[in-house]
Design an enzyme around this catalytic site. Sequence first.
Site, PDB file in Angstrom:
ATOM      1  N   LYS A 227      19.633 -14.485 126.444  1.00  0.00           N
ATOM      2  CA  LYS A 227      18.279 -12.854 127.021  1.00  0.00           C
ATOM      3  C   LYS A 227      16.737 -12.854 125.688  1.00  0.00           C
ATOM      4  CE  LYS A 227      21.389 -10.152 129.421  1.00  0.00           C
ATOM      5  NZ  LYS A 227      21.807  -9.270 129.380  1.00  0.00           N
ATOM      6  N   ARG A 262      30.745 -11.648 127.649  1.00  0.00           N
ATOM      7  CA  ARG A 262      30.181 -12.280 128.577  1.00  0.00           C
ATOM      8  C   ARG A 262      28.824 -13.446 128.504  1.00  0.00           C
ATOM      9  NH1 ARG A 262      25.534 -11.987 133.160  1.00  0.00           N
ATOM     10  NH2 ARG A 262      26.308 -11.906 134.686  1.00  0.00           N
TER      11      ARG A 262
END
Length: 290
Positions: A227, A262
């Site tokens: 991210k 995840r």
Amino acid sequence: MHWRLPRGVVALDRPFILGIVNVTPDSFSDGGRLADAEAAVAYAERLLDEGADAVDVGGESTRPQNLGAVPVEEEMRRVLPVVRALRSRRGGALISVDTVKAAVARAALDAGADVVNDVSGLRLDTAMAATCAAAHAGVILMHSRGVVADMATFAHADYGDDPVGDVVAELSHAVERARAAGLADESIVVDPGVGFSKRSAVSIAVLAELPRIAAIGRPVLVGASRKRFVGELSGVATAADRVHGSVGAHVAALARGARLFRVHDVRAHREALDVAWAILGPRLPIADTA
Ligand code: HH2
């Protein structure tokens, strides 16, 4: 600590890795790679072989510049063949479906999925909670604000004096929605939604203060993989190259109480989290007996 799924109970007695399988043309770090079902199933099998405990199959990107809302039929066309083929080829594999749409969730659960990963925390489709409860599905309730098109932007990223407190309160409402629909507490995992309606400072604060998320009383999943804030902190501009920073974020999250992760890069995370767990696991303050 454990997680009740339709086909049994998962003991969260070591880090649980959810491998990402994006069957989308436009995901932020891996869009377009798995355009057809056969490629996606082969990729999912590879992630399982690399040590993923489950795979998360998604047919709609939350990327801000995405190609527009995906119609329910198109999302089903992307996701269902993958779930069906995986279920027939890997009978024992745990399969999660990443969707905010109850119709997609219902069809995926019918096709053999075990878990619904709802990045809206049961906000965007009023039928979602009941759909998951009827199937006794495992659910991942992620914190976000807004709709799919803007939840990964800063459109709703304003918080009060205590942003983590606001995230805890809003995530607690998601848990209440799940309970009200009849979902068992043991089926619920919570996720603070790193990068969703959060500037980097808030994503970092949420991870630093993860024990406050864990205090909701459910196992915590973190999805920091590749991210933006990882790129900012590590100085790596290309999302797909952010593996080391992602591992760093997830090991830190493990130390602060996360149990599920995840991730795109399964092998690196399996090795790192297993080593970190051997050192930290028995010494973590959060009881593992819940
Ligand atoms: N992040 C993304 C998608 N789904 N689900 C949970 N529970 N937690 C997350 O942090 C999370 C999620 C976004 O990442 P990715 O799937 O790589 O990208 P895209 O939404 O563009 O497909």
